[in-house]
Design a protein around this motif. Structure first.
Motif, short mmCIF file in Angstrom:
data_model
loop_
_atom_site.label_atom_id
_atom_site.label_comp_id
_atom_site.label_asym_id
_atom_site.label_seq_id
_atom_site.Cartn_x
_atom_site.Cartn_y
_atom_site.Cartn_z
N GLY A 172 27.09 15.49 -41.57
CA GLY A 172 26.07 16.43 -41.12
C GLY A 172 24.69 15.82 -40.90
N ALA A 173 24.51 14.56 -41.25
CA ALA A 173 23.20 13.92 -41.11
C ALA A 173 23.16 13.05 -39.85
CB ALA A 173 22.90 13.06 -42.33
N LEU A 174 22.07 13.16 -39.10
CA LEU A 174 21.88 12.35 -37.92
C LEU A 174 21.61 10.90 -38.32
CD1 LEU A 174 21.52 12.18 -34.81
CD2 LEU A 174 19.08 12.63 -35.22
N ILE A 175 22.39 9.98 -37.78
CA ILE A 175 22.23 8.54 -38.02
C ILE A 175 21.47 7.92 -36.85
CG2 ILE A 175 23.44 6.34 -38.34
CD1 ILE A 175 23.81 8.42 -40.61
N GLY A 176 21.74 8.40 -35.65
CA GLY A 176 21.12 7.87 -34.44
C GLY A 176 21.98 8.19 -33.23
N VAL A 177 21.90 7.33 -32.21
CA VAL A 177 22.68 7.51 -31.00
C VAL A 177 23.16 6.15 -30.49
CG1 VAL A 177 21.47 9.62 -30.29
CG2 VAL A 177 20.70 7.41 -29.40
N LEU A 178 24.29 6.18 -29.80
CA LEU A 178 24.79 5.05 -29.04
C LEU A 178 24.44 5.35 -27.59
CD1 LEU A 178 26.45 2.49 -28.45
CD2 LEU A 178 28.51 3.93 -28.51
N ASP A 179 23.70 4.44 -26.95
CA ASP A 179 23.14 4.67 -25.62
C ASP A 179 23.65 3.62 -24.65
OD1 ASP A 179 21.49 5.44 -23.48
OD2 ASP A 179 19.71 4.47 -24.30
N LEU A 180 24.18 4.06 -23.51
CA LEU A 180 24.60 3.15 -22.45
C LEU A 180 23.95 3.57 -21.14
CD1 LEU A 180 27.11 3.38 -24.53
CD2 LEU A 180 28.20 1.99 -22.81
N ASP A 181 23.39 2.59 -20.44
CA ASP A 181 22.75 2.82 -19.14
C ASP A 181 23.48 2.00 -18.09
OD1 ASP A 181 20.91 4.05 -20.81
OD2 ASP A 181 19.18 3.07 -19.95
N SER A 182 23.48 2.53 -16.86
CA SER A 182 24.07 1.82 -15.73
C SER A 182 23.14 1.90 -14.53
CB SER A 182 25.42 2.45 -15.36
OG SER A 182 25.92 1.84 -14.17
N PRO A 183 23.13 0.85 -13.71
CA PRO A 183 22.35 0.90 -12.47
C PRO A 183 23.06 1.68 -11.37
CG PRO A 183 23.40 -1.24 -12.69
CD PRO A 183 23.71 -0.48 -13.95
N LEU A 184 24.27 2.18 -11.66
CA LEU A 184 25.03 2.94 -10.67
C LEU A 184 24.93 4.43 -10.95
CD1 LEU A 184 28.35 0.86 -10.62
CD2 LEU A 184 26.31 0.56 -9.19
N LEU A 185 24.79 5.23 -9.92
CA LEU A 185 24.85 6.68 -10.07
C LEU A 185 26.25 7.08 -10.50
CD1 LEU A 185 22.94 7.92 -6.91
CD2 LEU A 185 22.25 8.29 -9.28
N ALA A 186 26.34 8.09 -11.36
CA ALA A 186 27.63 8.67 -11.79
C ALA A 186 28.60 7.60 -12.29
CB ALA A 186 28.24 9.49 -10.66
N ARG A 187 28.11 6.61 -13.01
CA ARG A 187 28.94 5.51 -13.52
C ARG A 187 29.95 5.96 -14.56
NH1 ARG A 187 31.93 3.44 -16.13
NH2 ARG A 187 32.08 1.35 -17.00
N PHE A 188 29.59 6.96 -15.36
CA PHE A 188 30.41 7.34 -16.52
C PHE A 188 31.23 8.59 -16.23
CE2 PHE A 188 26.47 5.30 -17.99
CZ PHE A 188 27.01 4.18 -18.59
N ASP A 189 32.50 8.54 -16.63
CA ASP A 189 33.37 9.69 -16.45
C ASP A 189 33.92 10.13 -17.81
OD1 ASP A 189 35.45 7.89 -17.08
OD2 ASP A 189 36.16 7.75 -15.01
N ALA A 190 34.85 11.06 -17.79
CA ALA A 190 35.41 11.60 -19.03
C ALA A 190 36.14 10.52 -19.84
CB ALA A 190 36.35 12.77 -18.73
N LEU A 235 24.95 7.46 -20.60
CA LEU A 235 25.86 8.13 -21.52
C LEU A 235 25.32 7.89 -22.93
CD1 LEU A 235 28.72 9.53 -21.86
CD2 LEU A 235 29.55 7.27 -22.41
N VAL A 236 25.06 8.97 -23.64
CA VAL A 236 24.50 8.87 -25.00
C VAL A 236 25.37 9.69 -25.95
CG1 VAL A 236 22.49 9.18 -26.46
CG2 VAL A 236 22.18 8.64 -24.04
N VAL A 237 25.87 9.00 -26.99
CA VAL A 237 26.74 9.62 -27.99
C VAL A 237 25.95 9.77 -29.29
CG1 VAL A 237 28.90 9.41 -29.28
CG2 VAL A 237 28.75 8.49 -26.95
N PRO A 238 25.85 10.99 -29.83
CA PRO A 238 25.16 11.15 -31.12
C PRO A 238 26.00 10.57 -32.25
CG PRO A 238 26.14 13.23 -30.43
CD PRO A 238 26.36 12.25 -29.30
N LEU A 239 25.32 10.02 -33.24
CA LEU A 239 25.97 9.44 -34.42
C LEU A 239 25.61 10.30 -35.61
CD1 LEU A 239 24.85 5.78 -33.65
CD2 LEU A 239 27.08 6.81 -33.13
N VAL A 240 26.60 11.00 -36.16
CA VAL A 240 26.38 11.94 -37.25
C VAL A 240 27.39 11.66 -38.35
CG1 VAL A 240 26.32 14.39 -37.88
CG2 VAL A 240 25.54 13.67 -35.61
N LYS A 241 26.90 11.58 -39.59
CA LYS A 241 27.79 11.37 -40.74
C LYS A 241 27.48 12.42 -41.80
CE LYS A 241 29.61 7.96 -43.94
NZ LYS A 241 30.95 7.71 -43.49
#
Length: 160
Positions: free
Chosen positions: A124-142, A116-122
Motif C-alpha cells: 500500500g505504500a508508494l515506492i516510486g515509478v518505473l518510467d520509459l520514454d520513446s522518441p516514437l509516437l505510440a511506441r508502447f502497446d498492451a 509508459l510509467v508503471v507505479p511501484l507500490v509495496k
C-alpha cells in the motif's frame, strides 16, 4: 556474472525472457538502488526504441530521479505533475501515445514522444515509478505494458 541473451519470438515471449533475466538480476538482492540500476540497464538495452528507462523514487513528498539509462533527467517531479506524477498519484500505469497531448507533461527530454510509467507500490505504500520514454509516437502497446508491469513487480517483490 550476468550474460545477456538475445530475445526471440513474439513480443510476449520476449518479455517472458526479459522477465527471467530480471529475476536473475535481483535474486538475493534487496537493495533498491542496486536493483533499479541493473533493471534500468537491462530494460534500456533489451527494449527497442527507447531514449530513457529508469526509476523515480518517492521520498515521502515527491519523486526523485533514481538509477536510469539515457540523457540526464529532471531531478524532482511533484506528485501532481506530468505522466510520472499521474502514475504515482493514481497508482495506475500510464501509457501515453503522444506526450505532447498529455496535460501537464514535463519535457525532460524534448525527443520523447511517448511514455509508459508503471507505479511501484509495496504493501500500500508508494515506492516510486518505473518510467520509459520513446522518441516514437505510440511506441508502447498492451504487451509492453504487461511485460513492464511484470518487471516492475519483480523490483517491488525484491524489496524487504
Amino acid at each position: 556474472m550476468f550474460a545477456t541473451s538475445s530475445l526471440t519470438g513474439s513480443k510476449p515471449e520476449q518479455y517472458a525472457q526479459l522477465l527471467d533475466q530480471a529475476r536473475g538480476l535481483v535474486h538475493g538482492e534487496s537493495d533498491r538502488i542496486a536493483n533499479a540500476a541493473n533493471l534500468s540497464a537491462l530494460i534500456y538495452h533489451a527494449v527497442p526504441d527507447l531514449n530513457w528507462a529508469g526509476f523515480y523514487l518517492f521520498d515521502g513528498t515527491e519523486l526523485v530521479v533514481g538509477p536510469f539509462q539515457g540523457l540526464p533527467a529532471c531531478v524532482r517531479i511533484p506528485l501532481h505533475k506530468g505522466v510520472c506524477g499521474a502514475a504515482a498519484t493514481e497508482r495506475v500505469t500510464q501509457r501515453i501515445d503522444d506526450v505532447d497531448a498529455f496535460p501537464g507533461h514535463i519535457a525532460c527530454d524534448s525527443a520523447s514522444r511517448s511514455e509508459l510509467v508503471v507505479p511501484l507500490v509495496k504493501d500500500g505504500a508508494l515506492i516510486g515509478v518505473l518510467d520509459l520514454d520513446s522518441p516514437l509516437l505510440a511506441r508502447f502497446d498492451a504487451d509492453d505494458q504487461a511485460g513492464l508491469e511484470a518487471i516492475a513487480a519483480v523490483f517491488v517483490d525484491a524489496l524487504r
